[in-house]
Design a protein around this motif. Structure first.
Motif, short mmCIF file in Angstrom:
data_model
loop_
_atom_site.label_atom_id
_atom_site.label_comp_id
_atom_site.label_asym_id
_atom_site.label_seq_id
_atom_site.Cartn_x
_atom_site.Cartn_y
_atom_site.Cartn_z
N SER A 143 62.78 -62.05 82.87
CA SER A 143 62.87 -60.96 81.93
C SER A 143 63.83 -61.26 80.81
N LEU A 144 63.52 -60.72 79.47
CA LEU A 144 63.96 -61.21 78.49
C LEU A 144 64.43 -60.05 77.63
N ASN A 145 65.52 -59.96 77.07
CA ASN A 145 66.20 -58.93 76.30
C ASN A 145 67.34 -59.44 75.43
N LEU A 146 67.49 -58.62 74.21
CA LEU A 146 68.60 -58.96 73.63
C LEU A 146 68.86 -60.41 72.84
N ILE A 147 67.64 -60.80 72.51
CA ILE A 147 67.64 -62.21 71.96
C ILE A 147 67.54 -62.28 70.47
N GLY A 148 68.21 -63.06 69.91
CA GLY A 148 68.38 -63.27 68.43
C GLY A 148 69.51 -63.05 67.76
N ALA A 149 70.83 -62.62 68.31
CA ALA A 149 72.17 -62.82 67.67
C ALA A 149 72.74 -63.84 67.56
N PRO A 150 73.59 -64.35 66.76
CA PRO A 150 74.36 -65.72 66.73
C PRO A 150 75.21 -65.73 67.98
N ASN A 151 75.67 -66.98 68.27
CA ASN A 151 76.90 -67.33 69.03
C ASN A 151 76.67 -66.67 70.43
N HIS A 152 75.49 -66.63 70.98
CA HIS A 152 75.38 -66.11 72.29
C HIS A 152 75.06 -67.02 73.20
N ILE A 153 75.51 -67.00 74.71
CA ILE A 153 75.32 -68.12 75.40
C ILE A 153 74.58 -67.32 76.60
N TYR A 154 73.70 -67.87 77.46
CA TYR A 154 72.88 -67.61 78.61
C TYR A 154 73.51 -68.27 79.98
N MET A 155 73.96 -67.50 80.68
CA MET A 155 74.40 -68.08 82.09
C MET A 155 73.31 -67.30 83.06
N LEU A 174 68.59 -61.74 61.90
CA LEU A 174 68.35 -62.21 62.95
C LEU A 174 69.03 -63.73 62.80
N HIS A 175 69.31 -64.57 63.73
CA HIS A 175 69.91 -65.88 63.87
C HIS A 175 68.63 -66.74 64.20
N TRP A 176 68.09 -67.26 63.05
CA TRP A 176 66.75 -67.96 63.45
C TRP A 176 67.05 -68.97 64.18
N PRO A 177 68.28 -70.11 63.97
CA PRO A 177 68.15 -71.34 65.00
C PRO A 177 67.94 -70.62 66.38
N THR A 178 68.92 -69.78 66.99
CA THR A 178 68.65 -69.17 68.16
C THR A 178 67.19 -68.72 68.77
N VAL A 179 66.44 -68.10 67.93
CA VAL A 179 65.36 -67.31 68.07
C VAL A 179 64.53 -68.71 68.29
N ARG A 180 64.28 -69.93 67.21
CA ARG A 180 63.34 -70.83 67.41
C ARG A 180 63.45 -71.51 68.58
N ASN A 181 64.81 -71.85 68.93
CA ASN A 181 65.17 -72.81 70.06
C ASN A 181 64.93 -71.98 71.35
N MET A 182 64.96 -70.82 71.49
CA MET A 182 64.91 -69.94 72.74
C MET A 182 63.26 -70.10 72.92
N ASN A 183 62.77 -69.65 71.82
CA ASN A 183 60.90 -69.89 71.80
C ASN A 183 60.63 -71.14 72.42
N ALA A 184 61.07 -72.19 71.97
CA ALA A 184 60.76 -73.48 72.40
C ALA A 184 61.03 -73.95 73.91
N ILE A 185 62.24 -73.36 74.14
CA ILE A 185 62.74 -73.47 75.71
C ILE A 185 62.04 -72.79 76.67
N ILE A 186 61.73 -71.61 76.35
CA ILE A 186 60.87 -70.72 77.22
C ILE A 186 59.50 -71.12 77.42
N THR A 187 58.88 -71.66 76.19
CA THR A 187 57.45 -72.15 76.15
C THR A 187 57.33 -73.29 77.21
N ARG A 188 58.40 -74.35 76.87
CA ARG A 188 58.37 -75.50 77.91
C ARG A 188 58.65 -75.41 79.29
N PHE A 189 59.42 -74.37 79.46
CA PHE A 189 59.99 -73.88 80.92
C PHE A 189 58.44 -73.38 81.69
#
Length: 324
Positions: free
Chosen positions: A202-214, A293-308
């Motif tokens: 379940s994905l939500n609240l993605i795209g702001a800067p300086n956020h981490i995911y645990m 939007l913080h585009w590096p976060t958006v692009r990286n999350m997109n790549a990570i989810i796709t690979r997963f």
């Protein structure tokens, strides 16, 4: 000449064996998987712009986004379903189903409605739903070659993309409740039998800067660890944008926010909640838009989810798909 032909055939055979060995157990960085995953940032941006409209229940934007999701899922090769409920209010979940006759499903979800804000009627909720929706659709686009060939032959596992409606209250910014009508209706009616869902992301609240995911839940901590490892592997390969680390192998199992995964969790479905540790600074603010939007976060999350997702399907069979 004959010797040259045999030599060429031998080389081809060696390459095939090496390629099979590299990919036989799943995704290997830099292996044949790179040919199965395209990179289509233009599609992501176009998709996101179609979603970035006020889309609270009853609005024209809500209807337009619902119809767009159905059309895009059809275009991407899914069976698209509008799953309607009328209790307690009319809502419409949108489902994309691939391999509908499969015995098990990996499910990825987000919500597509936005909150009505009486102080900002043009609020487009970029991080609050829109980016997550765009990631799921772009993931399907980037893996379309894989889905239309190898994956489409499988009977043990299918893919569910679910875009929930009725997540947010329509009573303005002073109402901070989350009715979660769409997700609770999905679970109560078992739109898809819950025992067939081996993992919900379940994905939500993605795209702001300086956020981490645990990690939010012990049952899926191993899956969360794999997300962190994929991020590291992609970074070492130079396939991520310059950005802070997103996924940490840390447990935050004593706190979580109310979200569409709640009903699934209560029903025993393994859940990965991909949500940042804190709310975005512009959450429920009219400036939560494309430009901020913080585009590096958006692009990286997109790549990570796709690979997963690609790796999940490559590594697992229907008999061993339960999250560990």
């Amino acid at each position: 000449m004959l010797h040259f032909v045999w030599f060429a055939l031998g080389l081809c055979l060696i390459f095939l064996i090496v390629d099979f060995w590299l990919t036989g157990g799943g995704w290997t960085p830099g292996s044949a998987s790179t040919r199965m995953i395209s990179n289509d940032e233009a599609h992501f941006n176009d998709t996101l712009l179609r979603l970035l409209v006020p889309r609270w229940l009853g609005s024209i934007g809500h209807t337009d986004v619902c119809n767009f999701l159905v059309d895009e899922l059809h275009h991407l090769g899914f069976n698209a379903v509008q799953n309607e409920f009328t209790d307690p209010i009319p809502i419409t979940n949108v489902l994309g189903i691939m391999n509908p006759n499969a015995t098990h499903f990996l499910m990825l979800s987000c919500h597509y409605d936005s909150k009505y804000l009486e102080v900002a009627e043009e609020y487009v909720a970029a991080t609050d739903g829109a980016v997550s929706c765009a990631i799921l659709l772009n993931m399907a686009k980037r893996l379309k070659y894989f889905f239309s060939r190898e994956f489409s032959q499988r009977k043990d596992i299918g893919l569910l993309l679910v875009f929930f409606d009725g997540h947010d209250s329509v009573n303005g910014i002073t109402d901070m409740t989350y009715p979660l009508f769409g997700s609770s209706g999905f679970v109560e009616s078992e739109t898809i039998p819950l025992k067939q869902i081996t993992l919900l992301i379940s994905l939500n609240l993605i795209g702001a800067p300086n956020h981490i995911y645990m990690s939010r839940y012990e049952q899926t901590f191993g899956m969360h660890e794999r997300m962190a490892e994929i991020e590291l592997e992609l970074r070492q390969l130079g396939l991520l944008s310059e950005c802070h680390q997103l996924f940490y192998k840390l447990k935050d199992h004593d706190s979580d926010i109310d979200d569409d995964h709640n009903s699934f969790l209560e029903s025993g479905v393994p859940v990965m909640h991909v949500v940042p540790h804190t709310y975005p600074e512009l959450w429920l603010h009219e400036d939560d838009n494309f430009e901020n939007l913080h585009w590096p976060t958006v692009r990286n999350m997109n790549a990570i989810i796709t690979r997963f997702v690609y790796e999940y399907f490559k590594k697992n069979n229907g008999s061993d798909l339960n999250a560990k």
